[in-house]
Motif scaffolding. Sequence first.
Motif, mmCIF file in Angstrom:
data_model
loop_
_atom_site.group_PDB
_atom_site.id
_atom_site.type_symbol
_atom_site.label_atom_id
_atom_site.label_comp_id
_atom_site.label_asym_id
_atom_site.label_seq_id
_atom_site.Cartn_x
_atom_site.Cartn_y
_atom_site.Cartn_z
ATOM 1 N N ALA A 184 78.713 15.825 29.490
ATOM 2 C CA ALA A 184 78.959 14.305 29.211
ATOM 3 C C ALA A 184 79.393 14.002 30.877
ATOM 4 C CB ALA A 184 80.210 14.136 28.599
ATOM 5 N N PRO A 185 79.103 12.662 31.298
ATOM 6 C CA PRO A 185 79.378 12.203 32.591
ATOM 7 C C PRO A 185 80.858 12.346 33.109
ATOM 8 C CG PRO A 185 77.962 10.580 31.300
ATOM 9 C CD PRO A 185 78.493 11.672 30.306
ATOM 10 N N GLU A 186 81.746 12.253 32.310
ATOM 11 C CA GLU A 186 83.325 12.056 32.444
ATOM 12 C C GLU A 186 83.878 13.466 31.725
ATOM 13 O OE1 GLU A 186 83.973 10.364 34.762
ATOM 14 O OE2 GLU A 186 82.553 8.863 34.654
ATOM 15 N N GLN A 226 86.359 26.335 30.164
ATOM 16 C CA GLN A 226 86.071 27.052 31.140
ATOM 17 C C GLN A 226 84.930 26.507 32.143
ATOM 18 O OE1 GLN A 226 84.358 29.788 27.869
ATOM 19 N NE2 GLN A 226 83.341 30.700 29.709
ATOM 20 N N ALA A 227 84.525 27.213 33.364
ATOM 21 C CA ALA A 227 83.543 26.688 34.219
ATOM 22 C C ALA A 227 82.245 27.243 33.676
ATOM 23 C CB ALA A 227 84.018 27.069 35.629
ATOM 24 N N ILE A 228 81.284 26.680 34.193
ATOM 25 C CA ILE A 228 79.950 27.149 34.275
ATOM 26 C C ILE A 228 79.458 27.648 35.581
ATOM 27 C CG2 ILE A 228 77.438 26.602 33.599
ATOM 28 C CD1 ILE A 228 78.392 24.384 31.768
ATOM 29 N N GLU A 229 79.381 29.075 35.691
ATOM 30 C CA GLU A 229 79.052 29.577 36.823
ATOM 31 C C GLU A 229 77.769 28.944 37.476
ATOM 32 O OE1 GLU A 229 78.041 34.007 38.580
ATOM 33 O OE2 GLU A 229 79.244 34.098 36.683
ATOM 34 N N GLY A 230 77.944 28.437 38.908
ATOM 35 C CA GLY A 230 76.826 27.968 39.280
ATOM 36 C C GLY A 230 76.561 26.463 39.404
ATOM 37 N N PHE A 231 77.504 25.902 38.529
ATOM 38 C CA PHE A 231 77.355 24.389 38.174
ATOM 39 C C PHE A 231 78.552 23.658 38.830
ATOM 40 C CE2 PHE A 231 78.254 20.820 35.255
ATOM 41 C CZ PHE A 231 77.260 19.998 35.669
ATOM 42 N N HIS A 233 80.124 20.113 38.585
ATOM 43 C CA HIS A 233 79.893 18.674 37.813
ATOM 44 C C HIS A 233 80.363 17.641 38.724
ATOM 45 C CE1 HIS A 233 80.266 15.631 34.733
ATOM 46 N NE2 HIS A 233 81.445 15.330 35.197
ATOM 47 N N GLU A 234 79.563 16.412 38.703
ATOM 48 C CA GLU A 234 79.786 15.223 39.332
ATOM 49 C C GLU A 234 80.418 14.277 38.497
ATOM 50 O OE1 GLU A 234 77.612 12.436 42.656
ATOM 51 O OE2 GLU A 234 77.253 14.581 42.721
ATOM 52 N N ASP A 235 81.435 13.780 38.666
ATOM 53 C CA ASP A 235 81.832 12.770 37.803
ATOM 54 C C ASP A 235 80.754 11.556 37.682
ATOM 55 O OD1 ASP A 235 84.243 13.846 36.874
ATOM 56 O OD2 ASP A 235 85.471 12.976 38.372
ATOM 57 N N GLY A 236 80.497 10.821 36.689
ATOM 58 C CA GLY A 236 79.723 10.007 36.514
ATOM 59 C C GLY A 236 78.135 10.304 36.173
#
Length: 273
Positions: A184-186, A226-231, A233-236
Amino acid sequence: MRRALPLLLPFALIACAPATPPADPATAPTSAPAALPDAATADHAATLGAYHWRLVDARDGAGARIDALLAEGGAPLQLDFRDGGVSVSNACNRINASVTLDDDRLEVGPAVSTQMACMDERLAGLERAIGERLPGTHRIAIVPGDAPRLTLQTDGGDVLQFDGAPTPATRYGSAGEQVFLEIAPERVACNHPLIPEQRCLQVRPVRYDEAGVRQPGDAAWAPLYQAIEGFEHEDGTRNVLRVQRFDVADPPADAPSQAYVLDMVVESENARL
């Protein structure tokens, strides 16, 4: 024995023969490349597929540094061997070629790449330099260790050296499971046992049919703790990711029992436009 490189077991080990004795310093030119280690009689296939191979040195037949392959300012060229082929990343386009392994000889077929326009001169130069040298029959040697060293001597006499970094399959001890996740964006507030005021990614599984068409019936959004390794996230921005999901053996207390590693970004959309 001549064969196509198979789907490679990620955690098999090999033994390599001792390196060829170095040349007499009194007669060898100071700029000469290091002698190519003797190839082992053992099968190199499993080790090739167990690591990401990152270029650390490149010399021509006279021992001179190949600057076009070692341009500074970004990630080094990387080789990955999988499913009977090799892919090159960290250039302008992703390059792929078929591979046949015959004892200490590696035959690489014609290179095929994506056709993305490249405005970055460094990346464009890396792509040209590796594209000129990748196809052909090369001698291969692998020196084992915590960080194994792969050496390729091209049919043109260039010597390329790569350090190995274990793939996720090697680190987690399995091939993992491929899944698609929509992000999701946010982010949303979530209750993390170790991180106060944590904000988690919102995710939901996505299904595609054999033709690559997304199937209806989206699941509800849920926080991913948790994080997704290698990704990153950019808000929006809404993304659909193809990831590999691995079971984590004996995770620490309060740590996740599964790990997610980015394979590719399938869709990306600025939800604020």
